[in-house]
Design a protein around this motif. Structure first.
Motif, PDB file in Angstrom:
ATOM      1  N   HIS B 101       0.820  -1.213   0.000  1.00  0.00           N
ATOM      2  CA  HIS B 101       0.000   0.000   0.000  1.00  0.00           C
ATOM      3  C   HIS B 101       0.854   1.264   0.000  1.00  0.00           C
ATOM      4  O   HIS B 101       0.426   2.294  -0.523  1.00  0.00           O
ATOM      5  N   THR B 102       2.034   1.208   0.607  1.00  0.00           N
ATOM      6  CA  THR B 102       2.920   2.371   0.557  1.00  0.00           C
ATOM      7  C   THR B 102       3.137   2.762  -0.905  1.00  0.00           C
ATOM      8  O   THR B 102       3.127   3.951  -1.255  1.00  0.00           O
ATOM      9  N   ALA B 104       1.143   1.397  -3.669  1.00  0.00           N
ATOM     10  CA  ALA B 104      -0.076   1.416  -4.483  1.00  0.00           C
ATOM     11  C   ALA B 104      -1.051   2.520  -4.102  1.00  0.00           C
ATOM     12  O   ALA B 104      -1.838   2.970  -4.932  1.00  0.00           O
ATOM     13  N   SER B 105      -1.015   2.969  -2.835  1.00  0.00           N
ATOM     14  CA  SER B 105      -1.876   4.112  -2.501  1.00  0.00           C
ATOM     15  C   SER B 105      -1.058   5.317  -2.045  1.00  0.00           C
ATOM     16  O   SER B 105      -1.528   6.439  -2.153  1.00  0.00           O
ATOM     17  N   GLY B 106       0.177   5.094  -1.583  1.00  0.00           N
ATOM     18  CA  GLY B 106       0.987   6.206  -1.077  1.00  0.00           C
ATOM     19  C   GLY B 106       1.805   6.915  -2.141  1.00  0.00           C
ATOM     20  O   GLY B 106       2.149   8.089  -1.974  1.00  0.00           O
ATOM     21  N   PRO B 109      -0.708   6.667  -7.042  1.00  0.00           N
ATOM     22  CA  PRO B 109      -1.830   7.529  -7.454  1.00  0.00           C
ATOM     23  C   PRO B 109      -1.415   8.988  -7.642  1.00  0.00           C
ATOM     24  O   PRO B 109      -2.065   9.722  -8.385  1.00  0.00           O
ATOM     25  N   LEU B 110      -0.346   9.401  -6.966  1.00  0.00           N
ATOM     26  CA  LEU B 110       0.046  10.807  -6.997  1.00  0.00           C
ATOM     27  C   LEU B 110       0.975  11.126  -8.159  1.00  0.00           C
ATOM     28  O   LEU B 110       1.239  12.293  -8.435  1.00  0.00           O
ATOM     29  N   VAL B 115      -2.994  12.013 -13.360  1.00  0.00           N
ATOM     30  CA  VAL B 115      -2.950  13.037 -12.308  1.00  0.00           C
ATOM     31  C   VAL B 115      -1.939  14.121 -12.669  1.00  0.00           C
ATOM     32  O   VAL B 115      -2.228  15.317 -12.547  1.00  0.00           O
ATOM     33  N   PHE B 133       6.803  12.849  -4.261  1.00  0.00           N
ATOM     34  CA  PHE B 133       5.963  11.795  -3.695  1.00  0.00           C
ATOM     35  C   PHE B 133       6.625  10.419  -3.772  1.00  0.00           C
ATOM     36  O   PHE B 133       6.435   9.585  -2.895  1.00  0.00           O
TER      37      PHE B 133
END
Lengths: 213, 213
Positions: B101-102, B104-106, B109-110, B115, B133
């Motif tokens: 998750h660090t 895949a979401s941390g 996405p940024l 984006v 990021f």
């Protein structure tokens, strides 16, 4: 008897998700607020709990865990006697996980306050940015939920699940950004259905000891 | 005999993760490219596969699944005879999930292209945003990996896991954005260790049928 500590912040979406999950499973815990407005999340003490400098972190018998969806799975694994957050059936579980990820990686990272703070936009521009990504994710999530009939109103199937635990905090955030929820009747129905549970109501930001109203 | 189709794009991080996972588990699949440069991901045909308009989507015996980490769990659940991506032990599994998750979401996405495209910044500003990021997430991930000894070099423990399947594509992206990797020796070691596996090498973007070199 195991001990559980939740390090969180009242308004944090991911903290809110974990409060709901703990309450739904009936797991007693100690709540330790981390003051994001004072920058406490960037202290070495907190980085040792959560190296991203985010909340929440959960400590179980002295061992620290981060990331709300990882914590959900941990709680299902350590407390198999309590109501499940995720199905044990692989396909159903994968659909639940995908809906959770729509929120946890598809929406929330793009509209959390630390990211909005870095955007070179004025207040109205930041709000429009948040609305865009929430609406994009909700459009997908509405479609995911429409494919999952529910007699009760919960997000996926007839029982409360991890998906509901993610929807409630994301709707809370959507309301802060004045997102029009009319296009998402199935998500709103899940939100309202989950909100009628005592476990969910008690996890509300305003009911936490660090709430600043 | 079950049938598996991967809808993906050669350079997409999340597609790359799933290619690695399928190859690691030895699951045969048909690869169907979705041309992100032509906007094919926004077609109704693709939105029916992935309502976010993202890649990948995986079709197993006619049923569609999205979100790379959800697909990892699906593959572990449907193919228990193949090498696991996640540990079955709840605490270890939760640490692996948190590291995934660090990324895949941390991070991802940024700094994905859709984006970056919306950021009101010039090319240099977008690159600095992505570097910020990626570096923030890698600083956390390095700390997560440092806490997990490995005799072999893999990310968490002695065996390949889902964490390695997330690290390889994220390093690929970091290189595109010229991120300085010197502060992350443990991540780089995991990347190099995983890269020596045929399953990982064969999943490389440049080796896919839709690669534009």
């Amino acid at each position: 008897m195991s001990s559980t500590i939740l390090y969180g912040y009242w308004r944090s979406s991911a903290s809110y998700r974990v409060r709901i999950a703990l309450a739904w499973k009936g797991i007693a815990y100690t709540y330790v607020p981390v003051n994001l407005l004072d920058g406490e999340q960037r202290s070495e003490a907190h980085l040792a709990r959560n190296p991203m400098g985010y909340v929440p972190a959960v400590e179980v018998d002295g061992e620290l865990f981060t990331e709300s969806l990882a914590i959900f799975e941990l709680l299902d694994g350590l407390h198999p006697e309590t109501p499940r957050l995720f199905s044990a059936e692989p396909r159903r579980r994968a659909r639940q996980l995908a809906a959770c990820h729509t929120i946890a990686s598809g929406i929330q990272p793009l509209q959390n306050l630390s990211v909005l703070g870095k955007l070179p936009l004025d207040a109205e521009g930041k709000k429009a940015w948040a609305q865009h990504f929430i609406s994009h994710g909700f459009t997908a999530l509405e479609r995911q939920l429409q494919a999952e009939p529910s007699a009760t109103g919960f997000a996926m199937g007839d029982a409360f699940s991890a998906v509901d635990a993610c929807i409630v905090p994301q709707i809370y955030a959507a309301k802060r950004f004045d997102v029009d929820l009319a296009p998402y009747p199935r998500i709103v129905r899940a939100y309202e259905t989950a909100g009628s549970l005592a476990a969910v109501a008690g996890a509300a930001p305003e009911r936490q000891i660090d709430a600043k109203l």
